[in-house]
Enzyme design. Structure first.
Site, PDB file in Angstrom:
ATOM      1  N   ARG A   6      -5.947  -1.159   8.941  1.00 44.13           N
ATOM      2  CA  ARG A   6      -5.891  -2.640   8.895  1.00 44.13           C
ATOM      3  C   ARG A   6      -6.092  -3.220  10.294  1.00 44.13           C
ATOM      4  O   ARG A   6      -7.074  -2.921  10.929  1.00 44.13           O
ATOM      5  CB  ARG A   6      -4.581  -3.107   8.262  1.00 44.13           C
ATOM      6  CG  ARG A   6      -4.607  -2.906   6.748  1.00 44.13           C
ATOM      7  CD  ARG A   6      -3.611  -3.786   6.074  1.00 44.13           C
ATOM      8  NE  ARG A   6      -2.345  -3.785   6.788  1.00 44.13           N
ATOM      9  CZ  ARG A   6      -1.368  -4.645   6.593  1.00 44.13           C
ATOM     10  NH1 ARG A   6      -1.495  -5.596   5.705  1.00 44.13           N
ATOM     11  NH2 ARG A   6      -0.245  -4.569   7.257  1.00 44.13           N
ATOM     12  N   ASP A  18       1.704   0.328  11.981  1.00 42.62           N
ATOM     13  CA  ASP A  18       1.603  -1.003  12.600  1.00 42.62           C
ATOM     14  C   ASP A  18       2.897  -1.810  12.535  1.00 42.62           C
ATOM     15  O   ASP A  18       2.869  -3.023  12.596  1.00 42.62           O
ATOM     16  CB  ASP A  18       0.470  -1.794  11.919  1.00 42.62           C
ATOM     17  CG  ASP A  18       0.717  -1.991  10.426  1.00 42.62           C
ATOM     18  OD1 ASP A  18       1.608  -1.317   9.868  1.00 42.62           O
ATOM     19  OD2 ASP A  18       0.014  -2.811   9.819  1.00 42.62           O
ATOM     20  N   ASP A  53      -0.713   2.899   8.438  1.00 39.82           N
ATOM     21  CA  ASP A  53      -1.316   2.146   9.551  1.00 39.82           C
ATOM     22  C   ASP A  53      -0.547   2.260  10.876  1.00 39.82           C
ATOM     23  O   ASP A  53      -1.096   1.947  11.928  1.00 39.82           O
ATOM     24  CB  ASP A  53      -1.423   0.661   9.184  1.00 39.82           C
ATOM     25  CG  ASP A  53      -2.213   0.450   7.898  1.00 39.82           C
ATOM     26  OD1 ASP A  53      -3.105   1.270   7.623  1.00 39.82           O
ATOM     27  OD2 ASP A  53      -1.941  -0.529   7.183  1.00 39.82           O
ATOM     28  N   ARG A 106       1.206  -5.197  -5.793  1.00 42.02           N
ATOM     29  CA  ARG A 106       1.245  -6.403  -4.967  1.00 42.02           C
ATOM     30  C   ARG A 106       1.639  -7.531  -5.922  1.00 42.02           C
ATOM     31  O   ARG A 106       1.275  -7.508  -7.099  1.00 42.02           O
ATOM     32  CB  ARG A 106      -0.105  -6.615  -4.300  1.00 42.02           C
ATOM     33  CG  ARG A 106      -0.394  -5.481  -3.308  1.00 42.02           C
ATOM     34  CD  ARG A 106      -1.360  -5.899  -2.211  1.00 42.02           C
ATOM     35  NE  ARG A 106      -1.195  -5.042  -1.038  1.00 42.02           N
ATOM     36  CZ  ARG A 106      -1.849  -3.882  -0.839  1.00 42.02           C
ATOM     37  NH1 ARG A 106      -2.700  -3.434  -1.736  1.00 42.02           N
ATOM     38  NH2 ARG A 106      -1.643  -3.188   0.254  1.00 42.02           N
ATOM     39  N   THR A 153       3.801   3.159   5.705  1.00 38.00           N
ATOM     40  CA  THR A 153       2.393   2.750   5.740  1.00 38.00           C
ATOM     41  C   THR A 153       1.624   3.739   6.613  1.00 38.00           C
ATOM     42  O   THR A 153       2.167   4.225   7.606  1.00 38.00           O
ATOM     43  CB  THR A 153       2.215   1.315   6.294  1.00 38.00           C
ATOM     44  OG1 THR A 153       0.839   1.135   6.665  1.00 38.00           O
ATOM     45  CG2 THR A 153       3.061   1.053   7.528  1.00 38.00           C
ATOM     46  N   GLY A 163       0.842  -1.211   0.000  1.00 34.53           N
ATOM     47  CA  GLY A 163       0.000   0.000   0.000  1.00 34.53           C
ATOM     48  C   GLY A 163       0.872   1.254   0.000  1.00 34.53           C
ATOM     49  O   GLY A 163       1.872   1.308   0.700  1.00 34.53           O
ATOM     50  N   ASP A 178       4.511  -4.272   6.378  1.00 33.65           N
ATOM     51  CA  ASP A 178       5.058  -5.546   6.863  1.00 33.65           C
ATOM     52  C   ASP A 178       5.067  -6.631   5.793  1.00 33.65           C
ATOM     53  O   ASP A 178       5.961  -7.478   5.789  1.00 33.65           O
ATOM     54  CB  ASP A 178       4.381  -6.006   8.160  1.00 33.65           C
ATOM     55  CG  ASP A 178       2.904  -6.252   7.999  1.00 33.65           C
ATOM     56  OD1 ASP A 178       2.331  -5.840   6.978  1.00 33.65           O
ATOM     57  OD2 ASP A 178       2.311  -6.875   8.909  1.00 33.65           O
TER      58      ASP A 178
END
Ligand code: ADP
Length: 319
Positions: free
Chosen positions: A171, A129, A127, A72, A125, A11, A103
């Protein structure tokens, strides 16, 4: 080391361009040649590889998205795909690689390192995360996009005396919901890491209703469930007029904030320094405003941890 490569994968996030720029400029500063690989691992396998110059990364520091495009690539999850990628790197004489992504992209970088190809991961990202860094590139920009959206929704929530459920991205991580909810004074924040009982949320809304509160903002992290489902349940339980907004991909775009541009510049440059020091299989990060690096296996084996003190604070401030 004479020649390195850089790619963005998975992403996209605002600030990836600033990171690419830093990798390219820092490498050239150290008399290295840099090759840009377009479309992530898919482009690596396909040999979409071009030499970059100082000017290649001019006028991109303020742009969202990624000038190297992203993709991707299922094939790269296979040994065959990874071998094809390494063949391309060798064909172009590339001796080290910087992977900017989340990740999933780091798992690809981990595989390259396992096959003996020096790879450094830069966390990009929205996120937030990724273990081993307090912030990922793009999180701050996405946070400010969400804040801007919620501020606007708050105006209409106040005018119409409605309850608004706002679903934000992230996410499996609740960081974007937690930070935006705290920054926007949300009555309730729902995150996957700390499941608040729906009955508690409804009880809180009812308490607010009883003391004359006419509108509410509820921020739901996508990882905690569907905003529409929450909205439905809340409307049925409280009879409050409830509307749902799913912010979606506006959160991934836009000009990066100053924080993200600086973070991306620091992390991208650090990745080049580490390659030059002979490091491989590590990810860069920022912790307590210090640049750090960690073993990629360690990073990928840990769970992302949210700041639960902040979650508690959000509850204390929205009694
Ligand atoms: P993000 O980097 O944003 O988390 P993804 O999870 O989609 O995004 O991962 C991006 C790409 O990284 C995948 O499409 C794939 O090419 C590569 N990748 C993910 N997991 C692995 C894996 N286990 N082994 C090799 N490559 C992987």
């Amino acid at each position: 080391m004479k020649r390195i490569g850089v790619l963005t994968s998975g992403g996209d996030s605002p600030g990836m361009n600033a990171a690419i720029r830093a990798v390219v400029r820092k490498a050239i500063y150290h008399d290295l040649e840099v090759y840009g690989i377009s479309y992530g691992y898919a482009g690596l396998i396909a040999g979409e590889i071009e030499k970059m110059e100082l000017g290649s990364v001019g006028d991109i520091i303020h742009r969202g998205g990624t000038m190297l495009y992203t993709a991707r690539c299922e094939e790269f999850k296979t040994l065959e795909g990874q071998k094809k990628g390494i063949e391309q790197l060798k064909k172009f004489g590339i001796e080290g690689l910087v992977v900017i992504g989340g990740d999933g992209s780091f798992r690809g970088a981990q595989k390259l390192t396992e096959h003996g190809f020096p790879t450094i991961g830069v966390p990009g990202t929205i996120d937030n995360d990724i273990p081993g860094t307090d912030f990922t590139i793009g999180f701050d920009t996405a946070l400010n996009t969400v804040i801007d959206a919620i501020d606007k929704i708050r105006d209409t929530a106040t005018s119409h005396e409605r309850t608004y459920v706002i679903e934000v991205m992230g996410r499996h991580a609740g960081d974007l919901a937690l930070w935006s909810g705290l920054a926007d004074g949300a009555e309730t924040i729902v995150i996957p890491e700390e499941k608040d009982d729906l009955d508690d949320i409804i009880a809180r809304l009812k308490r607010g209703q009883e003391r004359g509160k006419k509108h509410s903002i509820i921020v739901v992290a996508e990882g905690a469930g569907s905003g529409f489902e929450f909205g439905d349940k809340i409307q049925r339980a409280t009879n409050l007029e409830t509307r749902v907004t799913v912010l979606g991909h506006i959160q991934r775009g836009g000009s990066p904030t100053g924080f993200d541009r600086v973070l991306a510049s620091r992390l991208g440059a650090k990745a080049v320094d580490l390659l030059l020091e002979g490091k491989a299989g590590v990810t860069v990060g920022i912790q307590r405003n210090e640049l750090v690096y960690h073993d990629i296996n360690e990073v990928l084996s840990q769970d992302h941890a949210i700041n639960l003190d902040m979650y508690k604070l959000s509850q204390e401030l929205s009694i």
